[in-house]
Motif scaffolding. Structure first.
Motif, mmCIF file in Angstrom:
data_model
loop_
_atom_site.group_PDB
_atom_site.id
_atom_site.type_symbol
_atom_site.label_atom_id
_atom_site.label_comp_id
_atom_site.label_asym_id
_atom_site.label_seq_id
_atom_site.Cartn_x
_atom_site.Cartn_y
_atom_site.Cartn_z
ATOM 1 N N ALA A 60 0.813 -1.211 0.000
ATOM 2 C CA ALA A 60 0.000 0.000 0.000
ATOM 3 C C ALA A 60 0.846 1.261 0.000
ATOM 4 O O ALA A 60 0.609 2.181 -0.770
ATOM 5 N N GLU A 61 1.872 1.313 0.860
ATOM 6 C CA GLU A 61 2.633 2.562 0.995
ATOM 7 C C GLU A 61 3.876 2.605 0.125
ATOM 8 O O GLU A 61 4.385 3.681 -0.182
ATOM 9 N N ASN A 62 4.375 1.437 -0.279
ATOM 10 C CA ASN A 62 5.600 1.373 -1.077
ATOM 11 C C ASN A 62 5.316 1.015 -2.521
ATOM 12 O O ASN A 62 5.964 1.527 -3.430
ATOM 13 N N GLY A 63 4.356 0.098 -2.750
ATOM 14 C CA GLY A 63 3.892 -0.209 -4.090
ATOM 15 C C GLY A 63 4.461 -1.435 -4.739
ATOM 16 O O GLY A 63 4.036 -1.808 -5.820
ATOM 17 N N LYS A 64 5.450 -2.095 -4.110
ATOM 18 C CA LYS A 64 6.007 -3.291 -4.759
ATOM 19 C C LYS A 64 4.929 -4.354 -4.861
ATOM 20 O O LYS A 64 3.997 -4.402 -4.039
ATOM 21 N N PRO A 65 4.976 -5.194 -5.888
ATOM 22 C CA PRO A 65 3.982 -6.264 -6.032
ATOM 23 C C PRO A 65 3.846 -7.077 -4.751
ATOM 24 O O PRO A 65 4.817 -7.269 -4.014
ATOM 25 N N LEU A 66 2.654 -7.547 -4.501
ATOM 26 C CA LEU A 66 2.362 -8.206 -3.235
ATOM 27 C C LEU A 66 3.276 -9.400 -2.967
ATOM 28 O O LEU A 66 3.678 -9.633 -1.829
ATOM 29 N N GLU A 108 5.433 -9.859 0.338
ATOM 30 C CA GLU A 108 5.387 -11.055 1.184
ATOM 31 C C GLU A 108 6.785 -11.605 1.412
ATOM 32 O O GLU A 108 7.131 -12.032 2.522
ATOM 33 N N GLY A 109 7.609 -11.577 0.361
ATOM 34 C CA GLY A 109 8.993 -12.019 0.503
ATOM 35 C C GLY A 109 9.782 -11.128 1.446
ATOM 36 O O GLY A 109 10.610 -11.606 2.228
ATOM 37 N N GLU A 110 9.521 -9.808 1.372
ATOM 38 C CA GLU A 110 10.222 -8.898 2.279
ATOM 39 C C GLU A 110 9.872 -9.183 3.735
ATOM 40 O O GLU A 110 10.743 -9.136 4.611
ATOM 41 N N ILE A 111 8.616 -9.481 4.019
ATOM 42 C CA ILE A 111 8.225 -9.746 5.405
ATOM 43 C C ILE A 111 8.928 -10.998 5.935
ATOM 44 O O ILE A 111 9.398 -11.011 7.078
ATOM 45 N N LEU A 112 9.030 -12.024 5.126
ATOM 46 C CA LEU A 112 9.759 -13.220 5.566
ATOM 47 C C LEU A 112 11.223 -12.889 5.825
ATOM 48 O O LEU A 112 11.819 -13.337 6.815
ATOM 49 N N TYR A 113 11.818 -12.109 4.929
ATOM 50 C CA TYR A 113 13.208 -11.673 5.086
ATOM 51 C C TYR A 113 13.346 -10.794 6.323
ATOM 52 O O TYR A 113 14.275 -10.948 7.127
ATOM 53 N N SER A 114 12.399 -9.887 6.493
ATOM 54 C CA SER A 114 12.418 -8.983 7.637
ATOM 55 C C SER A 114 12.331 -9.750 8.952
ATOM 56 O O SER A 114 13.115 -9.518 9.885
ATOM 57 N N ALA A 115 11.389 -10.649 9.038
ATOM 58 C CA ALA A 115 11.218 -11.430 10.271
ATOM 59 C C ALA A 115 12.442 -12.274 10.571
ATOM 60 O O ALA A 115 12.793 -12.497 11.742
ATOM 61 N N SER A 116 13.127 -12.733 9.531
ATOM 62 C CA SER A 116 14.282 -13.614 9.742
ATOM 63 C C SER A 116 15.403 -12.923 10.524
ATOM 64 O O SER A 116 16.173 -13.577 11.215
ATOM 65 N N PHE A 117 15.480 -11.587 10.446
ATOM 66 C CA PHE A 117 16.500 -10.877 11.220
ATOM 67 C C PHE A 117 16.189 -10.921 12.715
ATOM 68 O O PHE A 117 17.099 -11.016 13.545
ATOM 69 N N ALA A 127 20.537 3.832 20.226
ATOM 70 C CA ALA A 127 20.841 3.865 18.794
ATOM 71 C C ALA A 127 19.701 4.547 18.050
ATOM 72 O O ALA A 127 18.529 4.202 18.232
ATOM 73 N N ALA A 128 20.037 5.542 17.232
ATOM 74 C CA ALA A 128 19.060 6.180 16.346
ATOM 75 C C ALA A 128 19.088 5.463 15.011
ATOM 76 O O ALA A 128 20.147 5.325 14.394
ATOM 77 N N ILE A 129 17.940 4.994 14.570
ATOM 78 C CA ILE A 129 17.811 4.168 13.368
ATOM 79 C C ILE A 129 17.028 4.951 12.324
ATOM 80 O O ILE A 129 15.850 5.258 12.521
ATOM 81 N N ILE A 130 17.662 5.282 11.203
ATOM 82 C CA ILE A 130 17.020 6.048 10.137
ATOM 83 C C ILE A 130 16.964 5.170 8.887
ATOM 84 O O ILE A 130 18.012 4.724 8.399
ATOM 85 N N THR A 131 15.771 4.916 8.380
ATOM 86 C CA THR A 131 15.603 3.896 7.345
ATOM 87 C C THR A 131 14.949 4.452 6.082
ATOM 88 O O THR A 131 14.238 5.458 6.115
ATOM 89 N N PRO A 132 15.154 3.772 4.935
ATOM 90 C CA PRO A 132 14.616 4.223 3.641
ATOM 91 C C PRO A 132 13.261 3.600 3.333
ATOM 92 O O PRO A 132 12.769 2.736 4.060
ATOM 93 N N TRP A 133 12.704 4.012 2.186
ATOM 94 C CA TRP A 133 11.376 3.555 1.789
ATOM 95 C C TRP A 133 11.382 2.258 1.002
ATOM 96 O O TRP A 133 10.358 1.594 0.895
ATOM 97 N N ASN A 134 12.527 1.876 0.429
ATOM 98 C CA ASN A 134 12.493 0.755 -0.530
ATOM 99 C C ASN A 134 12.308 -0.601 0.139
ATOM 100 O O ASN A 134 11.760 -1.516 -0.452
ATOM 101 N N PHE A 135 12.786 -0.746 1.382
ATOM 102 C CA PHE A 135 12.523 -1.943 2.185
ATOM 103 C C PHE A 135 12.058 -1.466 3.557
ATOM 104 O O PHE A 135 12.822 -1.483 4.521
#
Length: 467
Positions: free
Chosen positions: A124-130, A134-143, A178-186
């Motif tokens: 919704a906010e970034n626009g990458k295909p669903l 879904e792949g990003e969330i699995l990758y994200s959770a893995s950290f 720690a101050a964490i500043i992140t981008p929009w692509n992931f």
């Protein structure tokens, strides 16, 4: 900007969130709707949801429609978040490593339980295909899973002393806030890759997400709260583009902040792993360009990220589209040829056709700046030495990729490329177990892997005498 992965595989823009029966296909973007359970509009400071004096809109890049309004946090909220993190620090760092590990694991479990809604927020906010979301969330959770395990493996050392009445110890301790500043692509993975390591080490954090994609960070805050992460350990201060300079300065200059972790635009973060230019040997150049063009036309489908079959959504905003146009115009004016694509897509103002350029030279903008759009410039080279020289001429060096079947050449080129990450016969290289980071102006430090947690630890030498 050495030789990177296809740019459009990482550049999607936001889509609508309508139930499947209401979706339209091929008729342009429709108004979006966010999933309710994890949608949050406030900042998250000291374990509480807070509002600011104003709010800013979060837009769907596919349709331009407003997804919602989010608290426009300013300097006061940023300083409050830092103070909350600082006050929570002693308790969190003193907690047994196993306790931190268990809470990170709970956070991971909640991400997995809510992975569908989290992915929809990204689209919704970034626009990458669903499917990519879904792949990003699995990758994200893995950290979170990885660093939950690493929390229990922060080992020190005992060094043999030079005299017999002493003992020498080396301790590893958290650096602090720690101050964490992140981008929009992931918008999710760039948070957990940093925060997972920081929290595992015993640090507390203040996250400033990109103004285009704050909803993912706030959804993660909701799940962190549900997981039992103590108040003040994970804080989020979303803000608009107008407030970003002041908030960024507050985070970077506050004396209570001990660590800054930033991933961002070329001007400040200096680069990404996406392919920015293709170097092709002259004997296979023409055949490569022909096959590449056919593959683009056959396999890439521009559209809404929620539509089945979409492989390329819109760019994040119209400014990003303008940069692609500027790079193409500059290249063509200097003799480059458009093989396919080359203009805005009819689907909407933030959509651009996948574009392939040939006859590209190293003095063109598209080979000197990061495009961050669906543009593939192809440069012809003759010898291995020439290709390495072109690749290393950039002042950035995050990732480089090359293909070869010659073992000796593979060793030579892998060692000579001035990058922090090398893909040999492989374009998908990101892994939670592997160190992510670059050289030159592509940043400092490493994220992920066993090395990532070291970025949030100080080494203390203790000399114990009089024994």
């Amino acid at each position: 900007m050495a030789s990177w992965r296809l740019p459009w595989t990482r550049l999607r823009a936001a889509q609508r969130l309508l139930p499947a029966p209401l979706r339209r296909s091929g008729s342009g973007p429709a108004p979006p709707r966010l999933p309710g359970p994890l949608a949050r509009s406030g900042g998250f400071v000291g374990g509480r949801w807070v509002q600011a004096a104003a709010a800013f809109p979060v837009l769907d890049p596919a349709s331009g429609a407003e997804l919602g309004r989010v608290a426009d946090c300013g300097v006061a909220e940023a300083r409050a978040a830092v103070r909350a993190a600082w006050e929570a620090g002693p308790g969190w760092s003193a907690a047994p490593a196993k306790e931190r590990s268990v809470l990170l694991r709970k956070w991971y479990n909640l991400m997995m339980e809510n992975k569908d809604d989290l992915a929809k927020i990204i689209t919704a906010e970034n626009g990458k295909p669903l499917k990519e979301a879904e792949g990003e969330i699995l990758y994200s959770a893995s950290f979170l899973e990885w660093f939950a395990e690493e929390a229990c493996r922060i080992y020190g050392d005992i060094i043999p002393p030079s005299v017999k009445d002493r003992r020498i110890l080396v301790l590893k301790q958290p650096v602090g806030v720690a101050a964490i500043i992140t981008p929009w692509n992931f918008p999710s993975a760039m948070i957990t890759r940093k925060v997972g390591a920081a929290l595992a080490a015993g640090c507390t954090v203040v996250v400033k997400p990109a103004e285009d994609t704050p909803l993912s960070a706030l959804a993660l805050a909701e799940l962190a709260n549900q997981a039992g992460i103590p108040a003040g350990v994970y804080n989020v201060v979303p803000c608009s583009q107008q407030q970003t300079p002041a908030v960024g300065e507050a985070l970077c200059t506050d004396p209570l902040v001990a660590k800054i972790s930033f991933t961002g635009s070329t001007a400040t973060g200096k680069t990404c792993v996406c392919t920015n230019r293709f170097l092709v040997q002259k004997k296979v150049h023409d055949a490569f360009v022909e096959k590449f063009a056919k593959a683009i036309e056959r396999e890439l489908r521009v559209g809404n990220g929620f539509d089945e079959g979409t492989t390329q959504g819109p760019l994040i905003n119209e400014k990003a589209v303008g940069k692609v146009e500027r790079h193409i115009s500059d290249a063509v004016s200097q003799g480059a040829s458009i093989v396919t694509g080359g203009k805005r897509h009819s689907f909407g103002k933030n959509f651009f056709e996948p574009t392939l350029l040939s006859n590209v030279t190293t003095n063109m903008l598209c080979t000197q700046e990061e495009t961050f759009g669906p543009l593939a410039p192809v440069i012809k080279f003759d010898t291995e030495a020439e290709a390495v020289a072109i690749a290393n001429s950039a002042n950035v060096g995050l990732a480089g990729y090359f293909y070869s079947q010659d073992p000796a050449q593979i060793w030579r080129v892998a060692e000579q490329l001035e990058v922090g990450i090398v893909g040999v016969n492989e374009g998908i290289i990101s892994s939670v177990a592997c160190p992510f980071g670059g050289v030159k102006q592509s940043g400092l430090g490493r994220e992920g892997s066993k090395y990532g947690i070291d970025e949030y630890l100080e080494i203390k030498y203790v000399c114990f005498g009089g024994l």
